[in-house]
Scaffold this motif. Structure first.
Motif, PDB file in Angstrom:
ATOM      1  N   PRO A 211       0.788  -1.234   0.000  1.00 40.63           N
ATOM      2  CA  PRO A 211       0.000   0.000   0.000  1.00 40.63           C
ATOM      3  C   PRO A 211       0.819   1.283   0.000  1.00 40.63           C
ATOM      4  CG  PRO A 211       0.077  -0.932   2.202  1.00 40.63           C
ATOM      5  CD  PRO A 211       0.776  -1.911   1.308  1.00 40.63           C
ATOM      6  N   GLY A 212       2.121   1.206   0.261  1.00 41.49           N
ATOM      7  CA  GLY A 212       2.907   2.443   0.398  1.00 41.49           C
ATOM      8  C   GLY A 212       2.656   3.076   1.752  1.00 41.49           C
ATOM      9  N   GLY A 213       2.580   4.394   1.798  1.00 45.99           N
ATOM     10  CA  GLY A 213       2.309   5.083   3.054  1.00 45.99           C
ATOM     11  C   GLY A 213       3.565   5.578   3.747  1.00 45.99           C
ATOM     12  N   SER A 214       3.372   6.174   4.925  1.00 44.70           N
ATOM     13  CA  SER A 214       4.472   6.819   5.636  1.00 44.70           C
ATOM     14  C   SER A 214       5.541   5.821   6.079  1.00 44.70           C
ATOM     15  CB  SER A 214       3.935   7.565   6.862  1.00 44.70           C
ATOM     16  OG  SER A 214       3.236   6.688   7.730  1.00 44.70           O
ATOM     17  N   ARG A 215       5.118   4.622   6.487  1.00 42.49           N
ATOM     18  CA  ARG A 215       6.091   3.597   6.878  1.00 42.49           C
ATOM     19  C   ARG A 215       6.972   3.211   5.697  1.00 42.49           C
ATOM     20  NH1 ARG A 215       9.395   1.063  10.454  1.00 42.49           N
ATOM     21  NH2 ARG A 215       9.357  -1.211  10.230  1.00 42.49           N
ATOM     22  N   ALA A 216       6.352   3.081   4.532  1.00 46.31           N
ATOM     23  CA  ALA A 216       7.118   2.758   3.328  1.00 46.31           C
ATOM     24  C   ALA A 216       8.116   3.858   3.008  1.00 46.31           C
ATOM     25  CB  ALA A 216       6.167   2.547   2.151  1.00 46.31           C
TER      26      ALA A 216
ATOM     27  N   TRP B 282       7.859  -2.051  -1.235  1.00 45.04           N
ATOM     28  CA  TRP B 282       7.125  -1.189  -0.304  1.00 45.04           C
ATOM     29  C   TRP B 282       6.090  -0.295  -0.973  1.00 45.04           C
ATOM     30  CZ3 TRP B 282       7.080  -0.975   5.014  1.00 45.04           C
ATOM     31  CH2 TRP B 282       8.019  -1.763   5.678  1.00 45.04           C
ATOM     32  N   PHE B 283       6.154  -0.127  -2.314  1.00 42.87           N
ATOM     33  CA  PHE B 283       5.234   0.774  -3.006  1.00 42.87           C
ATOM     34  C   PHE B 283       4.494   0.032  -4.117  1.00 42.87           C
ATOM     35  CE2 PHE B 283       8.451   3.616  -1.235  1.00 42.87           C
ATOM     36  CZ  PHE B 283       7.673   4.629  -0.690  1.00 42.87           C
TER      37      PHE B 283
ATOM     38  N   CYS C  83       3.818   3.124  -9.054  1.00 44.43           N
ATOM     39  CA  CYS C  83       4.732   4.171  -8.586  1.00 44.43           C
ATOM     40  C   CYS C  83       6.170   3.921  -9.014  1.00 44.43           C
ATOM     41  CB  CYS C  83       4.685   4.271  -7.055  1.00 44.43           C
ATOM     42  SG  CYS C  83       3.066   4.688  -6.388  1.00 44.43           S
TER      43      CYS C  83
END
Length: 436
Positions: free
Chosen positions: A16-21, A139-140, A144
């Motif tokens: 999903p990506g996101g801030s952790r990624a 992670w993404f 992307c």
């Protein structure tokens, strides 16, 4: 949620990506940033290195040639290691090696010892970029990919910016040993962060285990990746686009601008900085264009090569010293070489399954660094043979560009046809295979 592939193996949906990624991937990109700083540090110290070790132009070029020879030779082994061991282990080893190389270079008192340290640095450097590409894909979401790759390249070029803006001034102020040893401290701190915080993939998004069968597995990975036209096209795109800017930044830009064009070192440093800034801007533009218009990949790559060749020809044919505006244009155009080389990975990525991404990326990455290594040697040898004629030395650029363009044109249609076949097959599979 997962679905069977045509090979019968389940694959997870996109992460999903996101801030952790962003945080984990950002740490990986920081490793690449530091590696670039170490790799290009010789570019601003070329004249100092020639004086310190009392060596000729061809001997000076051997530093970068050996470093790139090790880098290029390590690409397929590193790709295999990333596919097999994961990103964290490979990046950790890379940080250890390039930090030891930079530290050893600081204290080298002989030409042979310095060469050994640059080789060690090149080995560690070789483990960074492919790992970062793999980290981004884990992670993404896949959509992307082009933007993530270009941003990684952009941040890496920021390491070059540190070299031209900071390291050059520190070298003038504090000297050889203090500069290189001080920069190695950053590698030690980075190692601690990687060991403590880096993760290969998000929870619940571990890749499907792939059996590894010794030498047979290695051979199959390489052969299958190479058989894909997209992999070979990506390699030749990387080969043709990257090396003019790399050679200029890595070693010969400062001598060319100072000795060949009569500029002050400060002015030459500013022009090298312009290359980095141009690279960062163009990288963002290319990434956005390719993510929205996949068909723009080949035109962007070929257009960059054409413009680079045209501006270089104008500079080399200009009688006497080229005017400053022309040198500014040259450095601006050379800044597009790095982003254009990233397009090579955008051809290889859709041509290979996830478990072969590292190997395919290694093959692609060999292209530009092989061309850079060849040109570094050619320029040094031609400078020695012609009594320091940069016009003759840099003429070697056109030979490699012509070879690369011929290969790109030969493989382009085949790779595009194969890619369309894969897209159609995946759409059919998505319609007819139920999701479990």
């Amino acid at each position: 949620m997962s679905a069977p592939t045509s090979a019968g193996l389940p694959v997870h949906s996109d992460p999903p990506g996101g801030s952790r990624a962003v945080a984990v991937w950002g740490l990986g990109v920081t490793v690449y940033f530091v590696a670039i700083t170490y790799r290009t540090s010789l570019g601003v110290a070329a004249l100092d290195a020639a004086e310190r070790f009392d060596i000729s132009a061809s001997a000076l070029s051997t530093f970068s040639i050996l470093q790139l020879l090790v880098y290029a030779g390590m690409q397929i082994p590193v790709g295999l290691l990333v596919d097999r061991l994961g990103t964290k282990k490979v990046l950790t080893l890379g940080v250890v090696l390039f930090t030891l190389g930079q530290l050893g270079f600081a204290f080298s008192g002989s030409y042979a010892a310095a060469l050994a340290c640059r080789a060690l640095l090149g080995c560690g450097d070789a483990m960074t970029f492919i790992s970062v590409l793999r980290l981004g894909s884990r992670w993404f979401p896949a959509r992307c990919g082009p933007v993530i790759a270009q941003i990684a390249g952009l941040i890496g070029m920021a390491g070059n910016l540190v070299t031209t803006l900071v390291l050059a001034r520190v070298l003038d102020a504090f000297g050889w040993t203090a500069t290189f040893a001080g920069s190695a401290v950053g590698g030690v701190l980075l190692l601690v962060l990687v060991v403590a915080f880096l993760r290969d993939h998000p929870k619940s998004y571990a890749p499907v285990p792939v059996p590894h069968m010794g030498g047979g597995y290695i051979r199959r990975q390489i052969v299958r990746a190479w058989r894909e036209p997209g992999t070979r096209l990506g390699m030749w795109v990387h080969f043709t686009t990257q090396f003019p800017g790399m050679v200029f930044l890595l070693l010969w830009g400062m001598p060319f601008l100072v000795q060949g064009q009569g500029l002050a070192r400060a002015t030459a440093g500013e022009l090298l900085t312009l290359i980095v800034l141009s690279n960062m801007v163009v990288g963002l533009v290319y990434g956005q264009l390719i993510s929205r218009h996949h068909a723009a990949r080949a035109p962007l790559a070929l257009g960059t090569v054409a413009v680079t060749a045209g501006v270089w020809a104008t500079v080399l044919l200009w009688p006497g010293h080229a005017p400053v505006w022309l040198l500014v244009l040259l450095c601006t155009v050379l800044g597009a070489c790095g982003p254009a080389s990233m397009i090579g990975f955008d051809f290889a990525r859709p041509a290979n399954p996830p478990e072969r991404q590292g190997t395919a990326s290694g093959i692609v990455n060999m292209g530009g660094f092989t061309a850079s290594m060849t040109t570094l040697l050619a320029v040094g040898v031609l400078l020695d043979l012609t009594g320091g004629s940069f016009r003759a030395g840099f003429a070697s650029i056109f030979v490699l560009e012509a070879l690369g363009i011929a290969q790109i044109l030969r493989l382009r249609k085949r790779a595009h046809r194969r890619e369309r076949e894969r897209v159609v097959a995946s759409r059919v599979e998505a319609v007819h295979v139920p999701v479990s």
